[in-house]
Design an enzyme around this catalytic site. Structure first.
Site: not given
Ligand code: ADP
Length: 543
Positions: A441, A328, A184, A436
């Protein structure tokens, strides 16, 4: 003491289960070669066994790491189980990362073999010389479609599997052994590896298939649009076969037209980031199309706009499940399904609740605290740092001695949230310094370092600003060196040399100075407020 059997929770048991109890369930994929094909769990199981056998013949040992750069296809599912079945660790690689980041994570994870879709071979050609540990590259196709390549030690996947009998016992071991690793983007420049164990993946899949979560069954046909290389593939690679669900896999074609074609192959539940659904809804609207089988859509990775929730539900009769999670956390932390307390509300109030990211499955524990570490009430108002704990939550990042959790086992998510009395969590801000965009990211620090490399830039701060299509896009705030006036185009050019094209900021904003915190760090929060007061918005947003 006389107790129950010690049945190790290994992911290989998941594919055994699917092949035994749901052998003929369809797995429909758009292949990277082009045609849409059909296979079954039984066949995937057999292929996975052959792959495990082949990997062992290539001298793969328990605990070795194998990098996989592939789209969502049936072949990727074979690999998903073939790697851990051989005792090795499946390292998912995101082809959209910049070369330097890929090199870093391949070397950091010490990948021994790479398995790559045929269209992604050029990505590997560019970095292979910087990845000395890679012994072999297996190209995920048949002989007929093998591309020309400058790579030296390559093998053809289908040829390799044809040489195996498939008569093979999965490599056994403790359920706490590693089986997958996903990196990540860190808040510092370097990505961090999260290593999943067999046990954490099985427990996570068991808990998220629950009716209050994904609600998966053998009557479902699941389409993960979210790539398997993102955040443990949102668990679909495990939770679908564990539930005996059928799968539709969209391959690399991500246009709304291509996704719609796949959704109409009987899909009942699908998962992706909001950007994907915004594009699909526009496409449905402009072409007057219906969703004939879809019942539920899981939207996460970024906040889901209310308009998307309403459009899916009111116009297309598809229930939205807003979800929050993190790499995580394996990754699902909360899903917004309706508890009875919510079910009884009028429909517009239910949509208010759906703007929250919902509540947690068994084993995920959440808490919110203020800046002094005081635990805050679940009243839906108090907003604080969000912490998580559970059976599928990270403890340490790969090769980091320092624990990723505090003394009580709480992991700081870097999100800021409220939680209401029914356990519904709402993300209100982010304390981690990252951007994001479209579910991917972008590291602020990397953009800032790249901007500062310009000789007329004194200081730079990268920020995510709201964007109608990508949720957030990066912009960069710059303080020029005294007496100089850098050309914004030059700054963008400088940054473009260091980061992937889609990560380049959309705008350069000049300021006389940038606010700092007491410890001398740039205060992104204050900077965001300044831009808000100035009425700043992304150039794509028309006033
Ligand atoms: P993913 O690919 O599941 O998004 P990441 O580890 O790349 O996983 O990203 C996690 C982060 O994305 C979270 O800590 C948060 O900041 C953001 N995030 C994930 N889902 C949401 C949501 N539904 N609303 C707002 N932010 C979110």
């Amino acid at each position: 003491m006389q107790t129950m059997q010690d049945f190790p929770l290994r992911v290989s048991q998941i594919i055994d289960h699917a092949a035994l109890y749901h052998p003929e369930r369809k797995i429909i994929s758009r292949t990277v070669e082009g045609p849409i094909t059909e296979t079954t769990w039984k066949h995937i199981h057999k292929q996975a066994k052959k792959l495990s056998q082949a990997l062992i013949s290539l001298d793969v040992k328990k605990g070795d790491t194998i990098g996989v750069m592939a789209w969502n296809t049936a072949r990727h599912m074979e690999v998903w189980f073939g790697i851990p079945g051989s005792g090795a660790i499946n390292h998912t690689l995101n082809p959209r990362l910049f070369a330097e980041q890929l090199i870093y994570i391949i070397n950091h994870a010490e990948d021994k073999i790479l398995m790559v879709d045929l269209d992604l071979v050029p990505v590997i050609e560019k970095i292979i010389d910087s990845c000395p540990k890679i012994q072999t590259v297996i190209i995920l196709t048949d002989r007929k479609n093998i591309p020309e390549t400058s790579l030296k030690n390559t093998l053809c996947y289908e040829d390799l599997l044809r040489e195996q009998s498939g008569d093979f016992e999965w490599v056994s071991g403790d359920e706490r052994e590693p089986c997958g690793i996903c990196y990540t983007s860190g808040t510092t420049g370097n990505p961090k590896g999260v290593t999943y164990t067999h046990r954490s993946n099985v427990l996570h899949a068991l808990t998220v298939t629950n009716p209050d979560m994904l609600n998966l069954s053998s009557n479902d046909r699941v389409m993960p649009v979210v790539p398997l290389f993102h955040a443990n593939g949102w668990s679909v690679g495990y939770s679908a076969p564990l539930s005996g669900s059928s799968l539709v896999l969209p391959g690399r074609e991500m246009t709304p037209e291509a996704l719609y074609e796949m959704l109409e192959k009987g899909v009942t539940i699908t998962l992706a980031v909001p950007t994907v659904w915004l594009l699909l809804l526009n496409y449905l609207d402009s072409n007057n199309l219906e969703l004939s089988t879809l019942k539920r859509v899981v939207i996460g990775g970024s906040a889901c706009p209310r308009a998307v929730i309403e459009k899916f539900q009111n116009k297309y009769g598809v229930q939205v499940l807003h979800a929050w999670g993190m790499t995580e956390m394996s990754p699902l932390g909360t899903i917004c399904s309706f508890k009875p307390e919510v079910m009884s509300l009028p429909s517009s109030e239910r949509v208010d609740i759906q703007e929250t990211t919902g509540h947690s499955p068994f084993s995920v524990q959440l808490q919110i605290t203020d800046d002094d570490g005081k635990v805050l009430a679940w009243d839906g108002k108090a907003s604080g740092k969000l912490w998580a704990r559970g059976a599928a939550v990270v403890n340490n990042y790969h090769k980091e001695d320092k624990l990723a959790v505090d003394k009580d086992g709480w992991f700081d998510t870097g999100d800021v949230a409220t939680i209401d009395k029914n356990g519904y969590m709402r993300i209100t801000d982010r304390s981690k310094d990252v951007i994001k965009s479209g579910g991917e990211w972008i590291s602020s620090i990397e953009l800032e370092n790249a901007a500062i490399a310009h000789d007329k830039v004194a200081e730079a701060a990268a920020l995510g600003v709201a964007h109608p299509k990508w949720d957030e896009r990066p912009v960069i705030v710059v303080v020029s060196k005294e007496g100089s006036k850098p050309d914004p185009k030059d700054i963008i050019k400088k940054i473009s040399e260091r980061v992937a094209k889609w990560q380049v900021p959309d705008d350069v904003i000049f300021m006389d100075n940038i606010p700092h915190t007491a410890t001398g760090k740039i205060s992104k929060m204050e900077l965001r407020n300044i831009l808000k007061d100035l009425g700043y918005h992304h150039p794509d947003i028309k006033k």
